[in-house]
Design a protein around this motif. Structure first.
Motif, short mmCIF file in Angstrom:
data_model
loop_
_atom_site.label_atom_id
_atom_site.label_comp_id
_atom_site.label_asym_id
_atom_site.label_seq_id
_atom_site.Cartn_x
_atom_site.Cartn_y
_atom_site.Cartn_z
N GLN A 39 36.03 -9.15 5.04
CA GLN A 39 35.77 -9.47 6.44
C GLN A 39 36.82 -10.41 7.01
O GLN A 39 37.33 -10.22 8.12
CB GLN A 39 34.37 -10.10 6.59
CG GLN A 39 33.21 -9.16 6.30
CD GLN A 39 33.02 -8.15 7.41
OE1 GLN A 39 33.72 -8.14 8.41
NE2 GLN A 39 32.05 -7.24 7.21
N GLU A 40 37.16 -11.43 6.25
CA GLU A 40 38.18 -12.38 6.70
C GLU A 40 39.55 -11.69 6.80
O GLU A 40 40.34 -11.99 7.69
CB GLU A 40 38.24 -13.56 5.73
CG GLU A 40 39.16 -14.70 6.17
CD GLU A 40 38.68 -15.39 7.44
OE1 GLU A 40 39.52 -16.03 8.10
OE2 GLU A 40 37.49 -15.27 7.77
N LYS A 43 39.84 -9.91 10.09
CA LYS A 43 40.05 -10.85 11.20
C LYS A 43 41.49 -11.36 11.24
O LYS A 43 42.13 -11.39 12.29
CB LYS A 43 39.09 -12.04 11.06
CG LYS A 43 37.63 -11.69 11.28
CD LYS A 43 36.76 -12.92 11.09
CE LYS A 43 35.28 -12.57 11.22
NZ LYS A 43 34.42 -13.77 10.98
N GLU A 61 30.89 -7.81 -1.57
CA GLU A 61 30.43 -7.52 -0.21
C GLU A 61 31.16 -6.32 0.41
O GLU A 61 30.55 -5.33 0.77
CB GLU A 61 30.55 -8.75 0.69
CG GLU A 61 29.67 -9.90 0.27
CD GLU A 61 29.75 -11.07 1.22
OE1 GLU A 61 30.35 -10.94 2.31
OE2 GLU A 61 29.21 -12.13 0.88
N MET A 62 32.47 -6.38 0.52
CA MET A 62 33.22 -5.31 1.19
C MET A 62 34.41 -4.95 0.31
O MET A 62 35.33 -5.77 0.12
CB MET A 62 33.68 -5.79 2.56
CG MET A 62 34.24 -4.70 3.46
SD MET A 62 34.60 -5.34 5.13
CE MET A 62 34.92 -3.81 5.99
N VAL A 67 37.68 -1.93 3.74
CA VAL A 67 38.63 -2.73 4.53
C VAL A 67 39.73 -1.85 5.09
O VAL A 67 40.09 -1.93 6.28
CB VAL A 67 39.24 -3.86 3.67
CG1 VAL A 67 40.34 -4.60 4.45
CG2 VAL A 67 38.16 -4.84 3.23
#
Length: 387
Positions: A39-40, A43, A61-62, A67
């Protein structure tokens, strides 16, 4: 002295040892950014737009596949090369990564030389794309400049030809008027006949000047249509009465077909509609040799049941026709299919341009079908209101 700007590498991995190793390998030549979750990473990639992303597949998580899918779906990040660095050493994982849009795939444990070369190759590809992109921009600008120059030269030639035609067409009736005035003085007994010819020449000159003024008004946006009640049948009869002399002079036969469902009492600009129809009929007469056939047709093609109707008009002939390559420009101002003052027929070439704009202001459109030696067919529509 300013240092050469370094390319930016974004490393996305949750293993500290891997991060340290990659940083040690790449930091001497590149600016390195570190992110430990997907997620980071998304971003940061969208905000900073790194040149290359080194992405681990297995993360909490991902994972790397998710991604990559998000990055490729986003407009701002879809062109950033992504190199997978992973411990998954199987063909299926590599195929999946490449299908999703990964630029390259490096398996752990990795060799520092291989990592440098893979990153270097992607940097060179980016540089090549940048050069090609810049070259394409330059070539496009050059092409646009050449096109603009050619358009300006063409417009200038067209305007010069237009001015030459207009001068020629204005001198003809002026010479006629001056000559007839002198003859009237020399032969008073024939003055009445001469005055009739003077009136005809004056009317032609006034029509020419009026067309030029109307085109000028259109260019400055001050040309307006009026709306008032008129009789459709009376307007048509008036048009044919006015052109009868020209028809008979060239021994043409005309066929007129009027749709009986067209209401007689209408609201609109009768003067402008009359002007367009008269011009098209006059053109058909002018560009058709003696004993030709002229056809005029008016059909009601749309009646919504309310006050609004759409009428289609057709004017056709078996005259000289218009070459296919010139049909697209006959509705443009300053353009004419047969340019220059030495052409066989008169006119300054703005009648069709003026007619097209009037028709468009009346909510319609005009088109032409023509073949050299076989004649022309002009169709146009206009919207009017029933009384």
């Amino acid at each position: 002295m300013n240092e050469t700007k370094k390319n930016t590498i974004l490393i996305v991995d949750d293993e500290q040892l891997v991060i340290q190793a990659l940083t040690a390998i790449l930091s001497p030549e590149y600016k390195v950014l570190i992110v430990k979750d997907g997620q980071e990473a998304i971003k940061i990639a969208k905000r900073l737009l790194p040149d290359i992303i080194l992405l681990d597949i297995i993360m909490p998580e991902m994972d790397g596949y998710d991604v990559l899918a998000v990055l490729k779906a986003a407009e701002e990040t879809k062109n950033i090369p992504v190199i997978f660095i992973t411990g998954l050493n199987d063909i299926g994982s590599e195929e999946k990564a490449l299908k999703l849009g990964a630029a390259d795939y490096i398996t752990k444990p990795f060799n520092s030389g291989i990592v440098k070369l893979r990153v270097y190759n992607q940097i060179k590809i980016l540089e090549r794309y940048a050069i090609e992109s810049n070259l394409n921009v330059v070539l496009k600008l050059q092409s646009e400049l050449v096109a603009a120059k050619e358009h300006a030269e063409h417009s200038n030639r067209a305007k010069n030809e237009f001015l030459s035609r207009m001068s020629h067409e204005m001198l003809t009736p002026m010479n006629t008027i001056n000559g007839l005035v002198r003859l009237s003085k020399m032969h008073p007994d024939r003055a009445i006949k001469y005055f009739g010819d003077i009136e005809t020449a004056s009317r032609g000159l006034w029509g020419l000047i009026n067309n030029v003024l109307e085109i000028s008004d259109m260019e400055y946006g001050i040309f307006k249509l009026d709306e008032y009640e008129f009789s459709f049948s009376t307007m048509i009869d008036s048009i044919f009465e006015d052109i009868t002399h020209y028809m008979n002079a060239k021994k043409h036969k005309i066929t007129k077909t009027i749709d009986e469902s067209i209401p007689d009492a209408l609201l609109g600009d009768e003067k402008r509609l009359n002007q367009v129809i008269t011009y098209l009929l006059s053109n058909a007469i002018k560009f058709t040799q003696e004993n030709g056939d002229i056809f005029f047709k008016a059909d009601l093609i749309k009646d919504n049941g309310d006050d609004n109707i759409t009428i289609q008009f057709e004017v056709s002939d078996n005259g000289v026709g218009i070459p296919k390559e010139e049909q697209s420009k006959i509705f443009e101002i300053f353009e004419q299919s047969d340019g220059g003052t030495a052409r066989k027929q008169g006119g300054i070439g703005i009648g069709l341009a003026l007619s097209k704009r009037i028709i468009e202001m009346m909510g319609g459109e005009i088109r032409v079908q023509s073949e050299v030696g076989k004649g022309s067919r002009f169709f146009f529509t206009c919207k009017l209101k029933k009384v």
